[in-house]
Design a protein around this motif. Sequence first.
Motif, PDB file in Angstrom:
ATOM      1  N   ALA A   1       0.832  -1.213   0.000  1.00 31.65           N
ATOM      2  CA  ALA A   1       0.000   0.000   0.000  1.00 31.65           C
ATOM      3  C   ALA A   1       0.866   1.263   0.000  1.00 31.65           C
ATOM      4  O   ALA A   1       0.478   2.276  -0.591  1.00 31.65           O
ATOM      5  CB  ALA A   1      -0.945  -0.006   1.196  1.00 31.65           C
ATOM      6  N   ASP A   2       2.030   1.204   0.628  1.00 26.76           N
ATOM      7  CA  ASP A   2       2.941   2.358   0.628  1.00 26.76           C
ATOM      8  C   ASP A   2       3.478   2.615  -0.778  1.00 26.76           C
ATOM      9  O   ASP A   2       3.629   3.762  -1.193  1.00 26.76           O
ATOM     10  CB  ASP A   2       4.109   2.130   1.600  1.00 26.76           C
ATOM     11  CG  ASP A   2       3.659   2.003   3.038  1.00 26.76           C
ATOM     12  OD1 ASP A   2       2.641   2.616   3.401  1.00 26.76           O
ATOM     13  OD2 ASP A   2       4.336   1.277   3.785  1.00 26.76           O
TER      14      ASP A   2
ATOM     15  N   GLU B   1       1.917   1.810  -3.563  1.00 29.56           N
ATOM     16  CA  GLU B   1       0.778   2.329  -4.321  1.00 29.56           C
ATOM     17  C   GLU B   1       0.565   3.807  -4.033  1.00 29.56           C
ATOM     18  O   GLU B   1       0.276   4.596  -4.940  1.00 29.56           O
ATOM     19  CB  GLU B   1      -0.473   1.523  -3.987  1.00 29.56           C
ATOM     20  CG  GLU B   1      -0.400   0.092  -4.485  1.00 29.56           C
ATOM     21  CD  GLU B   1      -1.447  -0.826  -3.888  1.00 29.56           C
ATOM     22  OE1 GLU B   1      -2.206  -0.390  -2.984  1.00 29.56           O
ATOM     23  OE2 GLU B   1      -1.521  -1.992  -4.313  1.00 29.56           O
ATOM     24  N   GLU B   2       0.730   4.199  -2.776  1.00 29.01           N
ATOM     25  CA  GLU B   2       0.605   5.610  -2.401  1.00 29.01           C
ATOM     26  C   GLU B   2       1.711   6.439  -3.054  1.00 29.01           C
ATOM     27  O   GLU B   2       1.473   7.553  -3.517  1.00 29.01           O
ATOM     28  CB  GLU B   2       0.664   5.749  -0.880  1.00 29.01           C
ATOM     29  CG  GLU B   2       0.480   7.152  -0.385  1.00 29.01           C
ATOM     30  CD  GLU B   2       0.500   7.232   1.134  1.00 29.01           C
ATOM     31  OE1 GLU B   2       1.076   8.209   1.646  1.00 29.01           O
ATOM     32  OE2 GLU B   2      -0.041   6.333   1.798  1.00 29.01           O
ATOM     33  N   TRP B   3       2.921   5.892  -3.107  1.00 28.93           N
ATOM     34  CA  TRP B   3       4.025   6.601  -3.740  1.00 28.93           C
ATOM     35  C   TRP B   3       3.704   6.844  -5.213  1.00 28.93           C
ATOM     36  O   TRP B   3       3.891   7.947  -5.723  1.00 28.93           O
ATOM     37  CB  TRP B   3       5.325   5.802  -3.597  1.00 28.93           C
ATOM     38  CG  TRP B   3       6.519   6.599  -3.979  1.00 28.93           C
ATOM     39  CD1 TRP B   3       7.316   7.327  -3.151  1.00 28.93           C
ATOM     40  CD2 TRP B   3       7.038   6.795  -5.302  1.00 28.93           C
ATOM     41  NE1 TRP B   3       8.300   7.964  -3.877  1.00 28.93           N
ATOM     42  CE2 TRP B   3       8.142   7.657  -5.203  1.00 28.93           C
ATOM     43  CE3 TRP B   3       6.670   6.334  -6.555  1.00 28.93           C
ATOM     44  CZ2 TRP B   3       8.888   8.054  -6.301  1.00 28.93           C
ATOM     45  CZ3 TRP B   3       7.406   6.734  -7.668  1.00 28.93           C
ATOM     46  CH2 TRP B   3       8.499   7.584  -7.531  1.00 28.93           C
TER      47      TRP B   3
ATOM     48  N   ALA C   1       0.817   7.066  -6.624  1.00 26.21           N
ATOM     49  CA  ALA C   1      -0.271   8.040  -6.748  1.00 26.21           C
ATOM     50  C   ALA C   1       0.234   9.478  -6.641  1.00 26.21           C
ATOM     51  O   ALA C   1      -0.367  10.394  -7.207  1.00 26.21           O
ATOM     52  CB  ALA C   1      -1.333   7.770  -5.691  1.00 26.21           C
ATOM     53  N   GLY C   2       1.349   9.684  -5.951  1.00 24.86           N
ATOM     54  CA  GLY C   2       1.897  11.023  -5.784  1.00 24.86           C
ATOM     55  C   GLY C   2       2.913  11.432  -6.832  1.00 24.86           C
ATOM     56  O   GLY C   2       3.333  12.590  -6.872  1.00 24.86           O
TER      57      GLY C   2
END
Length: 90
Positions: free
Chosen positions: A60-61, A63-65, A67-68
């Motif tokens: 999930a980390d 995936e968050e990276w 997205a940014g």
Amino acid sequence: MLVALIARDKPGALPIRQENRPAHVEYLKSSPAVQQAGPLLDDAGQMCGSLIVLDVTEMADAEEWVAGDPYGKAGLFASVELIPWNRVIG
């Protein structure tokens, strides 16, 4: 955990990559998760994608990276893969 991010640019998207490259490089440099990074090259030596190794706690980390990432926000990529990776050498 180490995660290999492999992204392929949309066809004809080199101008998008070039326009957003400064923001993308700054994003890379500002992130402690980034272990290695660089562009993929086509047969003509032009940038056509990205390979980034992230060191994150969980997927999930990563995936968050993604997205940014300014490249992703600009719509550069045709595909993005996040693959758990095991470093053997290096």
